[in-house]
Design a protein around this motif. Structure first.
Motif, PDB file in Angstrom:
ATOM      1  N   PRO A  67     -17.342 -26.459 -68.293  1.00 14.32           N
ATOM      2  CA  PRO A  67     -18.069 -27.002 -67.350  1.00 14.32           C
ATOM      3  C   PRO A  67     -17.138 -26.764 -65.928  1.00 14.32           C
ATOM      4  CG  PRO A  67     -17.725 -28.561 -69.164  1.00 14.32           C
ATOM      5  CD  PRO A  67     -17.087 -27.381 -69.606  1.00 14.32           C
ATOM      6  N   ASP A  68     -15.699 -26.550 -66.079  1.00 17.87           N
ATOM      7  CA  ASP A  68     -15.223 -26.122 -64.727  1.00 17.87           C
ATOM      8  C   ASP A  68     -15.477 -24.750 -64.120  1.00 17.87           C
ATOM      9  OD1 ASP A  68     -13.649 -24.770 -66.606  1.00 17.87           O
ATOM     10  OD2 ASP A  68     -11.737 -25.252 -65.692  1.00 17.87           O
ATOM     11  N   GLU A  69     -16.355 -23.898 -64.999  1.00 16.75           N
ATOM     12  CA  GLU A  69     -17.013 -22.635 -64.402  1.00 16.75           C
ATOM     13  C   GLU A  69     -18.364 -22.761 -64.155  1.00 16.75           C
ATOM     14  OE1 GLU A  69     -15.914 -19.683 -67.491  1.00 16.75           O
ATOM     15  OE2 GLU A  69     -14.026 -20.482 -67.837  1.00 16.75           O
ATOM     16  N   TRP A  70     -18.973 -23.857 -64.533  1.00 17.09           N
ATOM     17  CA  TRP A  70     -20.316 -23.651 -63.967  1.00 17.09           C
ATOM     18  C   TRP A  70     -20.790 -23.576 -62.377  1.00 17.09           C
ATOM     19  CZ3 TRP A  70     -22.162 -28.892 -66.258  1.00 17.09           C
ATOM     20  CH2 TRP A  70     -22.052 -28.869 -67.892  1.00 17.09           C
ATOM     21  N   ALA A  71     -19.914 -24.182 -61.664  1.00 18.90           N
ATOM     22  CA  ALA A  71     -20.243 -23.998 -60.164  1.00 18.90           C
ATOM     23  C   ALA A  71     -20.037 -22.482 -59.734  1.00 18.90           C
ATOM     24  CB  ALA A  71     -19.225 -24.808 -59.372  1.00 18.90           C
TER      25      ALA A  71
ATOM     26  N   LEU B 177     -24.020 -27.789 -56.658  1.00 18.03           N
ATOM     27  CA  LEU B 177     -23.114 -26.949 -56.648  1.00 18.03           C
ATOM     28  C   LEU B 177     -21.605 -27.404 -55.901  1.00 18.03           C
ATOM     29  CD1 LEU B 177     -24.777 -23.592 -57.034  1.00 18.03           C
ATOM     30  CD2 LEU B 177     -23.505 -24.733 -58.917  1.00 18.03           C
ATOM     31  N   THR B 178     -22.173 -27.777 -54.652  1.00 20.29           N
ATOM     32  CA  THR B 178     -20.986 -28.138 -53.940  1.00 20.29           C
ATOM     33  C   THR B 178     -20.282 -29.755 -54.214  1.00 20.29           C
ATOM     34  OG1 THR B 178     -22.179 -27.388 -51.838  1.00 20.29           O
ATOM     35  CG2 THR B 178     -20.718 -29.424 -51.571  1.00 20.29           C
ATOM     36  N   LEU B 179     -21.162 -30.437 -54.947  1.00 28.24           N
ATOM     37  CA  LEU B 179     -20.636 -31.608 -55.468  1.00 28.24           C
ATOM     38  C   LEU B 179     -19.929 -31.295 -56.671  1.00 28.24           C
ATOM     39  CD1 LEU B 179     -23.882 -33.971 -55.296  1.00 28.24           C
ATOM     40  CD2 LEU B 179     -21.618 -34.117 -54.010  1.00 28.24           C
ATOM     41  N   LEU B 180     -20.271 -30.305 -57.650  1.00 24.65           N
ATOM     42  CA  LEU B 180     -19.193 -29.849 -58.645  1.00 24.65           C
ATOM     43  C   LEU B 180     -18.291 -29.293 -58.274  1.00 24.65           C
ATOM     44  CD1 LEU B 180     -21.918 -28.039 -61.029  1.00 24.65           C
ATOM     45  CD2 LEU B 180     -20.891 -30.111 -61.361  1.00 24.65           C
ATOM     46  N   ARG B 181     -17.893 -28.529 -57.220  1.00 21.77           N
ATOM     47  CA  ARG B 181     -16.980 -27.993 -56.855  1.00 21.77           C
ATOM     48  C   ARG B 181     -16.037 -28.952 -56.230  1.00 21.77           C
ATOM     49  NH1 ARG B 181     -20.944 -24.043 -54.627  1.00 21.77           N
ATOM     50  NH2 ARG B 181     -20.637 -21.994 -55.943  1.00 21.77           N
ATOM     51  N   GLN B 182     -16.460 -29.876 -55.424  1.00 27.26           N
ATOM     52  CA  GLN B 182     -15.788 -30.827 -55.135  1.00 27.26           C
ATOM     53  C   GLN B 182     -14.840 -31.815 -56.256  1.00 27.26           C
ATOM     54  OE1 GLN B 182     -18.411 -33.358 -52.763  1.00 27.26           O
ATOM     55  NE2 GLN B 182     -17.780 -32.328 -51.068  1.00 27.26           N
ATOM     56  N   ALA B 183     -15.695 -31.970 -57.494  1.00 25.55           N
ATOM     57  CA  ALA B 183     -15.379 -32.647 -58.661  1.00 25.55           C
ATOM     58  C   ALA B 183     -14.343 -31.834 -59.309  1.00 25.55           C
ATOM     59  CB  ALA B 183     -16.391 -32.919 -59.427  1.00 25.55           C
ATOM     60  N   ASP B 184     -14.562 -30.302 -59.179  1.00 26.87           N
ATOM     61  CA  ASP B 184     -13.634 -29.505 -59.899  1.00 26.87           C
ATOM     62  C   ASP B 184     -12.045 -29.269 -59.280  1.00 26.87           C
ATOM     63  OD1 ASP B 184     -15.403 -29.012 -61.874  1.00 26.87           O
ATOM     64  OD2 ASP B 184     -16.039 -27.225 -61.136  1.00 26.87           O
ATOM     65  N   ALA B 185     -12.279 -29.328 -57.901  1.00 27.02           N
ATOM     66  CA  ALA B 185     -11.128 -29.323 -56.979  1.00 27.02           C
ATOM     67  C   ALA B 185     -10.258 -30.870 -57.122  1.00 27.02           C
ATOM     68  CB  ALA B 185     -11.429 -29.295 -55.615  1.00 27.02           C
ATOM     69  N   ALA B 186     -10.819 -31.854 -57.555  1.00 27.28           N
ATOM     70  CA  ALA B 186     -10.174 -33.018 -57.511  1.00 27.28           C
ATOM     71  C   ALA B 186      -9.645 -33.303 -58.804  1.00 27.28           C
ATOM     72  CB  ALA B 186     -11.129 -34.147 -57.280  1.00 27.28           C
ATOM     73  N   LEU B 187     -10.301 -32.632 -59.698  1.00 19.99           N
ATOM     74  CA  LEU B 187      -9.785 -32.686 -61.245  1.00 19.99           C
ATOM     75  C   LEU B 187      -8.201 -31.482 -61.347  1.00 19.99           C
ATOM     76  CD1 LEU B 187     -13.063 -32.646 -63.213  1.00 19.99           C
ATOM     77  CD2 LEU B 187     -11.235 -34.431 -63.392  1.00 19.99           C
TER      78      LEU B 187
END
Length: 123
Positions: free
Chosen positions: A45-49, A64-74
């Motif tokens: 899932p961290d590669e989806w965006a 995709l923007t929301l996913l990138r933000q979540a991935d960055a925070a994680l």
């Protein structure tokens, strides 16, 4: 960190928001291309965006923007940098992080960032 909000609460909120964003993204992708959504299950899932097949779907950009933000925070959480402004490294308020666990900037830096983004759109 405020004594009212624990690191555990922030972590749980971050994990929940990341999962909500991933599920929202998958739901939207299934509406557009069920086959691609099924193939993404083979990818972390961290590669989806950043999956190359998603470039064909401009309507997915908000998700995709929301996913990138979540991935960055994680990623920040894993590195022990969660809760620091990504620009000036000031400590973010726990109450702000609870409201938006994927927050990346303090108010001052966010204003500068937004101003710079809008200026880049001006012709």
């Amino acid at each position: 960190m405020s004594s009212n909000i624990t690191e555990h609460e922030l972590e749980q909120r971050l994990l929940a928001v990341a999962e909500e964003r991933r599920q929202g993204f998958l739901h939207r992708l299934r509406e557009l291309d069920a086959g691609l959504a099924a193939r993404l299950h083979a990818v972390s899932p961290d590669e989806w965006a950043d999956h190359p097949s998603l470039a064909a779907w401009p309507q997915l950009q908000p998700q995709l923007t929301l996913l990138r933000q979540a991935d960055a925070a994680l990623c920040q959480w894993q590195l022990g940098l969660y809760g620091l402004c990504s620009d000036c490294e000031a400590e973010l308020e726990p109450v702000q992080l609870l409201a938006d666990p994927c927050r990346q900037r303090c108010d001052s830096c966010e204003q500068k960032y937004q101003k710079a983004q809008h200026a880049s759109w001006t012709l």
